[in-house]
Design a protein around this motif. Structure first.
Motif, PDB file in Angstrom:
ATOM      1  N   GLY A   1      16.825   8.871   9.589  1.00 30.58           N
ATOM      2  CA  GLY A   1      17.784   8.396  10.581  1.00 30.58           C
ATOM      3  C   GLY A   1      17.939   9.384  11.723  1.00 30.58           C
ATOM      4  O   GLY A   1      18.807   9.203  12.575  1.00 30.58           O
ATOM      5  N   ASN A   2      17.101  10.422  11.772  1.00 30.82           N
ATOM      6  CA  ASN A   2      17.214  11.445  12.811  1.00 30.82           C
ATOM      7  C   ASN A   2      17.194  10.828  14.198  1.00 30.82           C
ATOM      8  O   ASN A   2      16.523   9.822  14.449  1.00 30.82           O
ATOM      9  N   TRP A   3      17.901  11.481  15.122  1.00 33.02           N
ATOM     10  CA  TRP A   3      17.944  11.017  16.503  1.00 33.02           C
ATOM     11  C   TRP A   3      17.925  12.219  17.436  1.00 33.02           C
ATOM     12  O   TRP A   3      18.107  13.366  17.017  1.00 33.02           O
ATOM     13  N   GLY A   4      17.676  11.960  18.717  1.00 34.14           N
ATOM     14  CA  GLY A   4      17.653  13.025  19.716  1.00 34.14           C
ATOM     15  C   GLY A   4      16.563  14.042  19.429  1.00 34.14           C
ATOM     16  O   GLY A   4      15.494  13.717  18.904  1.00 34.14           O
ATOM     17  N   ASN A   5      16.833  15.300  19.769  1.00 34.11           N
ATOM     18  CA  ASN A   5      15.832  16.349  19.607  1.00 34.11           C
ATOM     19  C   ASN A   5      15.475  16.584  18.150  1.00 34.11           C
ATOM     20  O   ASN A   5      14.368  17.058  17.843  1.00 34.11           O
TER      21      ASN A   5
ATOM     22  N   ALA B   1       0.834  -1.211   0.000  1.00 34.50           N
ATOM     23  CA  ALA B   1       0.000   0.000   0.000  1.00 34.50           C
ATOM     24  C   ALA B   1       0.867   1.259   0.000  1.00 34.50           C
ATOM     25  O   ALA B   1       0.410   2.341  -0.365  1.00 34.50           O
ATOM     26  N   LEU B   2       2.125   1.121   0.382  1.00 33.14           N
ATOM     27  CA  LEU B   2       3.045   2.248   0.399  1.00 33.14           C
ATOM     28  C   LEU B   2       3.567   2.500  -1.015  1.00 33.14           C
ATOM     29  O   LEU B   2       4.248   1.666  -1.591  1.00 33.14           O
ATOM     30  N   GLN B   3       3.260   3.680  -1.547  1.00 33.95           N
ATOM     31  CA  GLN B   3       3.670   4.037  -2.904  1.00 33.95           C
ATOM     32  C   GLN B   3       4.475   5.328  -2.976  1.00 33.95           C
ATOM     33  O   GLN B   3       5.193   5.561  -3.933  1.00 33.95           O
ATOM     34  N   ARG B   4       4.376   6.193  -1.936  1.00 38.86           N
ATOM     35  CA  ARG B   4       5.039   7.499  -1.966  1.00 38.86           C
ATOM     36  C   ARG B   4       5.801   7.717  -0.652  1.00 38.86           C
ATOM     37  O   ARG B   4       5.204   7.695   0.424  1.00 38.86           O
ATOM     38  N   LEU B   5       7.096   7.950  -0.772  1.00 34.77           N
ATOM     39  CA  LEU B   5       7.969   8.034   0.402  1.00 34.77           C
ATOM     40  C   LEU B   5       8.773   9.330   0.375  1.00 34.77           C
ATOM     41  O   LEU B   5       9.225   9.777  -0.682  1.00 34.77           O
ATOM     42  N   TYR B   6       8.953   9.918   1.554  1.00 33.44           N
ATOM     43  CA  TYR B   6       9.763  11.135   1.718  1.00 33.44           C
ATOM     44  C   TYR B   6      10.978  10.785   2.567  1.00 33.44           C
ATOM     45  O   TYR B   6      10.878  10.043   3.544  1.00 33.44           O
ATOM     46  N   LEU B   7      12.144  11.323   2.203  1.00 37.81           N
ATOM     47  CA  LEU B   7      13.377  11.083   2.951  1.00 37.81           C
ATOM     48  C   LEU B   7      13.838  12.382   3.600  1.00 37.81           C
ATOM     49  O   LEU B   7      13.879  13.428   2.945  1.00 37.81           O
ATOM     50  N   ILE B   8      14.198  12.318   4.879  1.00 39.85           N
ATOM     51  CA  ILE B   8      14.727  13.493   5.571  1.00 39.85           C
ATOM     52  C   ILE B   8      15.790  13.039   6.559  1.00 39.85           C
ATOM     53  O   ILE B   8      15.664  11.980   7.185  1.00 39.85           O
ATOM     54  N   GLY B   9      16.859  13.846   6.669  1.00 39.61           N
ATOM     55  CA  GLY B   9      17.932  13.461   7.562  1.00 39.61           C
ATOM     56  C   GLY B   9      18.783  14.631   7.988  1.00 39.61           C
ATOM     57  O   GLY B   9      18.662  15.750   7.472  1.00 39.61           O
ATOM     58  N   GLN B  10      19.664  14.369   8.930  1.00 39.58           N
ATOM     59  CA  GLN B  10      20.595  15.375   9.428  1.00 39.58           C
ATOM     60  C   GLN B  10      21.763  15.509   8.447  1.00 39.58           C
ATOM     61  O   GLN B  10      22.258  14.510   7.926  1.00 39.58           O
ATOM     62  N   ASP B  11      22.179  16.755   8.229  1.00 36.23           N
ATOM     63  CA  ASP B  11      23.181  17.031   7.199  1.00 36.23           C
ATOM     64  C   ASP B  11      24.600  16.840   7.735  1.00 36.23           C
ATOM     65  O   ASP B  11      25.344  17.801   7.984  1.00 36.23           O
ATOM     66  N   TYR B  12      24.960  15.578   7.936  1.00 38.47           N
ATOM     67  CA  TYR B  12      26.342  15.205   8.215  1.00 38.47           C
ATOM     68  C   TYR B  12      26.520  13.789   7.710  1.00 38.47           C
ATOM     69  O   TYR B  12      25.599  13.219   7.116  1.00 38.47           O
ATOM     70  N   SER B  13      27.690  13.207   7.904  1.00 35.47           N
ATOM     71  CA  SER B  13      28.039  11.958   7.220  1.00 35.47           C
ATOM     72  C   SER B  13      26.979  10.877   7.364  1.00 35.47           C
ATOM     73  O   SER B  13      26.588  10.245   6.373  1.00 35.47           O
TER      74      SER B  13
ATOM     75  N   GLY C   1      23.651  11.089   8.329  1.00 41.27           N
ATOM     76  CA  GLY C   1      22.372  11.436   7.726  1.00 41.27           C
ATOM     77  C   GLY C   1      22.425  11.411   6.216  1.00 41.27           C
ATOM     78  O   GLY C   1      21.478  10.964   5.550  1.00 41.27           O
ATOM     79  N   GLN C   2      23.532  11.881   5.647  1.00 39.89           N
ATOM     80  CA  GLN C   2      23.694  11.846   4.199  1.00 39.89           C
ATOM     81  C   GLN C   2      23.718  10.411   3.685  1.00 39.89           C
ATOM     82  O   GLN C   2      23.123  10.096   2.650  1.00 39.89           O
ATOM     83  N   HIS C   3      24.391   9.546   4.429  1.00 38.20           N
ATOM     84  CA  HIS C   3      24.483   8.145   4.004  1.00 38.20           C
ATOM     85  C   HIS C   3      23.121   7.468   4.034  1.00 38.20           C
ATOM     86  O   HIS C   3      22.783   6.691   3.133  1.00 38.20           O
ATOM     87  N   VAL C   4      22.326   7.741   5.074  1.00 39.70           N
ATOM     88  CA  VAL C   4      21.007   7.102   5.186  1.00 39.70           C
ATOM     89  C   VAL C   4      20.155   7.438   3.966  1.00 39.70           C
ATOM     90  O   VAL C   4      19.500   6.561   3.393  1.00 39.70           O
ATOM     91  N   LEU C   5      20.165   8.706   3.549  1.00 39.38           N
ATOM     92  CA  LEU C   5      19.367   9.081   2.381  1.00 39.38           C
ATOM     93  C   LEU C   5      19.908   8.439   1.109  1.00 39.38           C
ATOM     94  O   LEU C   5      19.143   7.878   0.310  1.00 39.38           O
ATOM     95  N   ARG C   6      21.204   8.481   0.941  1.00 37.04           N
ATOM     96  CA  ARG C   6      21.811   7.943  -0.274  1.00 37.04           C
ATOM     97  C   ARG C   6      21.617   6.425  -0.368  1.00 37.04           C
ATOM     98  O   ARG C   6      21.171   5.894  -1.390  1.00 37.04           O
TER      99      ARG C   6
END
Length: 424
Positions: A241-245, A175-187, A189-194
């Motif tokens: 992959g966000n964590w903490g606050n 049922a999942l057809q549309r996904l959004y990716l968001i992460g913290q801009d450091y090594s 977070g960048q890796h998780v999106l890529r």
């Protein structure tokens, strides 16, 4: 006994070394925790401290670490980096200068990479004062691939292992057809999106990535603009992959804008995230970990209950099996080595195995000798109301907990490594 005899006995007694009069406590084996214990991620650092403190206390209660010269206790020392890379590097020098042989850090892959590099140089320059780096949370795969080190051991599943588990769940969610990716801009977070995009392209080529964002780590106070973009994109789910606050504030913003999305997270089951999400997270927020309080079984229940007795405040309910396993495996390696020498302990820890089921885990964990990456089973869980089937225990007094939806054996999440580790 004559008065003269008594005086002679007293004089002889007073001349004895203090060690003969009073047994001296064994010198502790010191561990340095270099972590952000204040600043934007101070809550995450303090939560780690509680875990590692409890782990050392449990070993000390058993008599400490057994060595040929006698058992020695573990002692955990705090070094507050305030979440700053330069501060962490300075504190590493301080810990090494004080002769501490075991350094613990994890809440930032960027910091971990800098510490590994600094420790490599230190150990080569001063082999008589070598130390090991024990990593409980910095999960950028590069740390056990291109930048692997004989002095670094990772006890958390790295990002690709965690992604493999989450992607395995999304694979069956047609049922999942549309996904959004968001992460913290450091090594990390960048890796998780890529890597997330790469894995999903293989597992779900039909899935459309409708948007992606990288944001400054620890500096965004208002996530409403990001949440509005996610809602406007028509995304059905978010992978982060966000964590903490950075995770807590994101999910609060999503709730405020009324974004009806599922969340596939690395850390959505702790540090205020469940309370921030509220009812909107029921059946929607997924988290991947090596354990959670509702995995079931007598050993797991006893493990969780013991932690709650030690830290009874519901807000302190942040328990991670891997941090306990890390300290247990370190103690066992020191005993096998018969020494606290970093090289001897490194050799004893490389390839070591630990049956984490004694703590309530899912199976045997082993430290792969090729790259010093712990291999272990993982579990994906989904948020639900406390008291629902499979959710006996709530998280942080929030009224919500997590129930298991998918278990993965070690072989299911094991990833290849490109590590070419040089001999020390």
């Amino acid at each position: 006994m004559s008065l003269l005899s008594r005086r002679r006995l007293l004089a002889a007694t007073l001349s004895l070394p203090a060690l003969q009069l009073h047994a001296q406590p064994a010198e502790p084996i010191r561990l340095a925790l270099i972590e952000g214990l204040s600043g934007p991620f101070g809550n995450a650092g303090e939560a780690v401290f509680r875990n590692l403190l409890w782990a050392t206390e449990r070993i000390n209660a058993r008599g400490g670490v057994r060595l040929p010269g006698g058992a020695r206790p573990l002692a955990l020392e705090r070094f507050d980096s305030k979440g700053q890379l330069e501060e962490a590097q300075t504190l590493l020098k301080s810990a090494l200068g004080r002769g501490i042989g075991f350094v613990c850090q994890g809440n930032s892959s960027a910091v971990a990479a800098a510490l590994v590099e600094a420790l490599d140089k230190h150990n080569a320059r001063e082999p008589h004062r070598r130390a090991l780096f024990l990593n409980y949370s910095a999960v950028d795969p590069v740390l056990t691939n291109e930048r692997c080190s004989p002095w670094h051991f990772r006890f958390d599943a790295h990002a690709d292992m965690r992604l493999a588990a989450l992607v395995d769940v999304m694979r069956t969610d047609r049922a999942l057809q549309r996904l959004y990716l968001i992460g913290q801009d450091y090594s990390f977070g960048q890796h998780v999106l890529r890597q997330g995009k790469a894995m999903l392209a293989q597992a779900r080529p039909d899935l459309v990535i409708v948007g992606e964002d990288l944001h400054p780590i620890g500096r965004v106070k208002d996530f409403l603009p990001y949440a509005a973009k996610i809602k406007a994109s028509g995304a059905q789910a978010v992978l982060t992959g966000n964590w903490g606050n950075d995770l807590t504030l994101l999910v609060r913003a999503l709730r405020e804008v009324g974004a009806q999305v599922r969340l596939y997270t690395f850390y959505g089951n702790a540090l205020g995230a469940p309370a921030a999400i509220g009812d909107a997270g029921v059946g929607a927020v997924h988290a991947v970990a090596e354990w959670h309080p509702n995995v079931g079984g007598a050993a797991s229940d006893a493990f969780h209950a013991a932690f709650r007795r030690r830290f009874p405040d519901p807000k302190d309910d942040y328990l991670h099996l891997r941090m306990q396993v890390m300290v247990e495996m370190l103690a066992a390696a020191i005993e096998r080595a018969g020494s606290t020498d970093a090289l001897a302990v490194s050799r004893a820890l490389s390839g070591a195995r630990f049956d984490n089921r004694v703590l309530g885990g899912l199976g045997e964990a082993w430290m792969r000798a090729d790259d010093h990456q712990l291999q272990q089973p993982l579990v994906v869980s989904v948020m639900d109301r406390a008291g629902a089937p499979g959710v006996e225990k709530e998280v942080e007094g929030s009224g919500y907990g997590f129930r298991t939806v998918h278990r993965l054996a070690t072989a299911d999440v094991t990833q290849p490594t490109t590590c070419r580790m040089s001999a020390p």
